[in-house]
Design an enzyme around this catalytic site. Structure first.
Site, PDB file in Angstrom:
ATOM      1  N   ASP A   1      41.663 -24.620  30.509  1.00  9.45           N
ATOM      2  CA  ASP A   1      41.841 -25.846  29.719  1.00  9.45           C
ATOM      3  C   ASP A   1      43.209 -25.806  29.029  1.00  9.45           C
ATOM      4  O   ASP A   1      43.614 -24.784  28.481  1.00  9.45           O
ATOM      5  CB  ASP A   1      40.719 -25.945  28.675  1.00  9.45           C
ATOM      6  CG  ASP A   1      40.635 -27.312  28.042  1.00  9.45           C
ATOM      7  OD1 ASP A   1      39.588 -27.970  28.190  1.00  9.45           O
ATOM      8  OD2 ASP A   1      41.618 -27.740  27.387  1.00  9.45           O
ATOM      9  N   ILE A   2      43.903 -26.957  29.059  1.00  4.82           N
ATOM     10  CA  ILE A   2      45.254 -27.023  28.495  1.00  4.82           C
ATOM     11  C   ILE A   2      45.239 -27.005  26.955  1.00  4.82           C
ATOM     12  O   ILE A   2      46.229 -26.662  26.313  1.00  4.82           O
ATOM     13  CB  ILE A   2      45.994 -28.286  29.005  1.00  4.82           C
ATOM     14  CG1 ILE A   2      47.494 -28.124  28.922  1.00  4.82           C
ATOM     15  CG2 ILE A   2      45.532 -29.534  28.252  1.00  4.82           C
ATOM     16  CD1 ILE A   2      48.257 -29.193  29.674  1.00  4.82           C
TER      17      ILE A   2
ATOM     18  N   HIS B   1      31.933 -37.302  23.261  1.00  8.62           N
ATOM     19  CA  HIS B   1      33.172 -36.519  23.294  1.00  8.62           C
ATOM     20  C   HIS B   1      33.688 -36.253  24.706  1.00  8.62           C
ATOM     21  O   HIS B   1      34.365 -35.266  24.947  1.00  8.62           O
ATOM     22  CB  HIS B   1      32.996 -35.177  22.546  1.00  8.62           C
ATOM     23  CG  HIS B   1      34.294 -34.617  22.023  1.00  8.62           C
ATOM     24  ND1 HIS B   1      35.181 -33.902  22.820  1.00  8.62           N
ATOM     25  CD2 HIS B   1      34.863 -34.677  20.807  1.00  8.62           C
ATOM     26  CE1 HIS B   1      36.228 -33.547  22.095  1.00  8.62           C
ATOM     27  NE2 HIS B   1      36.057 -34.009  20.868  1.00  8.62           N
TER      28      HIS B   1
ATOM     29  N   HIS C   1      32.823 -32.332  34.172  1.00  7.91           N
ATOM     30  CA  HIS C   1      33.371 -30.990  33.978  1.00  7.91           C
ATOM     31  C   HIS C   1      32.491 -30.184  33.040  1.00  7.91           C
ATOM     32  O   HIS C   1      31.884 -30.722  32.125  1.00  7.91           O
ATOM     33  CB  HIS C   1      34.809 -31.044  33.458  1.00  7.91           C
ATOM     34  CG  HIS C   1      34.995 -31.905  32.244  1.00  7.91           C
ATOM     35  ND1 HIS C   1      35.095 -33.275  32.310  1.00  7.91           N
ATOM     36  CD2 HIS C   1      35.083 -31.588  30.938  1.00  7.91           C
ATOM     37  CE1 HIS C   1      35.258 -33.764  31.090  1.00  7.91           C
ATOM     38  NE2 HIS C   1      35.236 -32.761  30.237  1.00  7.91           N
ATOM     39  N   PHE C   2      32.439 -28.904  33.314  1.00  6.52           N
ATOM     40  CA  PHE C   2      31.730 -27.953  32.452  1.00  6.52           C
ATOM     41  C   PHE C   2      32.780 -27.098  31.757  1.00  6.52           C
ATOM     42  O   PHE C   2      33.641 -26.526  32.418  1.00  6.52           O
ATOM     43  CB  PHE C   2      30.808 -27.037  33.281  1.00  6.52           C
ATOM     44  CG  PHE C   2      29.616 -27.742  33.844  1.00  6.52           C
ATOM     45  CD1 PHE C   2      29.734 -28.588  34.950  1.00  6.52           C
ATOM     46  CD2 PHE C   2      28.359 -27.562  33.285  1.00  6.52           C
ATOM     47  CE1 PHE C   2      28.639 -29.238  35.467  1.00  6.52           C
ATOM     48  CE2 PHE C   2      27.250 -28.217  33.799  1.00  6.52           C
ATOM     49  CZ  PHE C   2      27.386 -29.063  34.896  1.00  6.52           C
TER      50      PHE C   2
ATOM     51  N   PHE D   1      36.404 -37.158  27.236  1.00  9.62           N
ATOM     52  CA  PHE D   1      37.699 -37.837  27.310  1.00  9.62           C
ATOM     53  C   PHE D   1      38.160 -38.006  28.749  1.00  9.62           C
ATOM     54  O   PHE D   1      38.853 -38.968  29.066  1.00  9.62           O
ATOM     55  CB  PHE D   1      38.761 -37.061  26.519  1.00  9.62           C
ATOM     56  CG  PHE D   1      38.659 -37.279  25.038  1.00  9.62           C
ATOM     57  CD1 PHE D   1      39.386 -38.276  24.420  1.00  9.62           C
ATOM     58  CD2 PHE D   1      37.798 -36.507  24.272  1.00  9.62           C
ATOM     59  CE1 PHE D   1      39.276 -38.498  23.049  1.00  9.62           C
ATOM     60  CE2 PHE D   1      37.674 -36.717  22.914  1.00  9.62           C
ATOM     61  CZ  PHE D   1      38.416 -37.706  22.300  1.00  9.62           C
TER      62      PHE D   1
HETATM   63  P1  5GP Z   1      36.153 -33.539  27.405  1.00 12.84           P
HETATM   64  O1  5GP Z   1      36.366 -33.822  25.930  1.00 12.84           O
HETATM   65  O2  5GP Z   1      36.388 -34.745  28.271  1.00 12.84           O
HETATM   66  O3  5GP Z   1      34.807 -32.901  27.651  1.00 12.84           O
HETATM   67  O4  5GP Z   1      37.215 -32.431  27.784  1.00 12.84           O
HETATM   68  C1  5GP Z   1      38.336 -32.658  28.580  1.00 12.84           C
HETATM   69  C2  5GP Z   1      39.160 -31.383  28.537  1.00 12.84           C
HETATM   70  O5  5GP Z   1      40.197 -31.497  29.469  1.00 12.84           O
HETATM   71  C3  5GP Z   1      39.822 -31.118  27.166  1.00 12.84           C
HETATM   72  O6  5GP Z   1      39.351 -29.874  26.646  1.00 12.84           O
HETATM   73  C4  5GP Z   1      41.306 -31.101  27.483  1.00 12.84           C
HETATM   74  O7  5GP Z   1      42.024 -30.120  26.776  1.00 12.84           O
HETATM   75  C5  5GP Z   1      41.327 -30.841  28.970  1.00 12.84           C
HETATM   76  N1  5GP Z   1      42.486 -31.411  29.640  1.00 12.84           N
HETATM   77  C6  5GP Z   1      42.945 -32.690  29.520  1.00 12.84           C
HETATM   78  N2  5GP Z   1      44.038 -32.868  30.277  1.00 12.84           N
HETATM   79  C7  5GP Z   1      44.288 -31.679  30.892  1.00 12.84           C
HETATM   80  C8  5GP Z   1      45.301 -31.249  31.796  1.00 12.84           C
HETATM   81  O8  5GP Z   1      46.207 -31.985  32.197  1.00 12.84           O
HETATM   82  N3  5GP Z   1      45.231 -29.957  32.222  1.00 12.84           N
HETATM   83  C9  5GP Z   1      44.241 -29.106  31.802  1.00 12.84           C
HETATM   84  N4  5GP Z   1      44.258 -27.859  32.283  1.00 12.84           N
HETATM   85  N5  5GP Z   1      43.275 -29.487  30.952  1.00 12.84           N
HETATM   86  C10 5GP Z   1      43.304 -30.762  30.493  1.00 12.84           C
END
Ligand code: 5GP
Length: 140
Positions: free
Chosen positions: A30-31, A92, A99-100, A94
């Site tokens: 995760d970034i 939450h 994804h897990f 985004f």
């Molecule tokens: P959500 O809140 O949707 O469950 O989590 C999405 C995750 O994707 C976040 O933790 C965010 O840091 C990660 N993420 C978003 N854009 C990127 C990206 O371009 N590269 C990587 N490696 N992770 C990303």
């Protein structure tokens, strides 16, 4: 389904730190990690939310999640972790591609912070609710 950032990671258009790949599953760091080793495990199938994912992709993810979790723990030295899976913006989510999250928890407090406002389950309401869910499952 519209392209997301994860579609672009899958196609190689956007770089990532890959940790695992097979025919149906891809995993990468995760970034914006909540802790060291925070890893995302995604299906190659571009489903928005878990309930829209095919049985085949769900099974493929289920097969490797424990293995990837063990590797993350071994590599980071963490002894506890959360697996988080968000569906829908209010929950939450985004990035609209299933994804897990595998999120190690460390003694310094880094990792997932959780608010858990537990209610209580009343007998009759619980029985009715379980029956409704069981009936809905019959329609699957
Ligand atoms: P959500 O809140 O949707 O469950 O989590 C999405 C995750 O994707 C976040 O933790 C965010 O840091 C990660 N993420 C978003 N854009 C990127 C990206 O371009 N590269 C990587 N490696 N992770 C990303």
């Amino acid at each position: 389904m519209a392209d997301t950032i994860f579609t672009k990671i899958l196609s190689g258009e956007i770089p990532c730190h890959k940790v695992y790949e097979d025919d149906r599953v891809f995993a990468f760091l995760d970034i914006g990690p909540l802790s060291e080793g925070h890893t995302l495990v995604i299906p190659k199938e571009p489903a928005k939310t878990l309930d829209r994912l095919s049985d085949e992709s769900a099974a493929a993810i289920g097969r490797v999640l424990p293995r990837i979790s063990r590797a993350v723990m071994r590599a980071t030295g963490a002894s506890s972790y959360n697996v988080l899976q968000n569906n829908g913006r209010p929950s939450h989510q985004f990035v609209m591609h299933v994804h897990f999250h595998i999120i190690p928890k460390f003694d310094d407090g880094s990792g997932l912070g959780i608010a858990w406002p537990a209610g209580s389950l009343e007998g009759k309401k619980g029985a009715d609710l379980a029956a409704r869910i069981a009936a809905a499952l019959q329609e699957e």
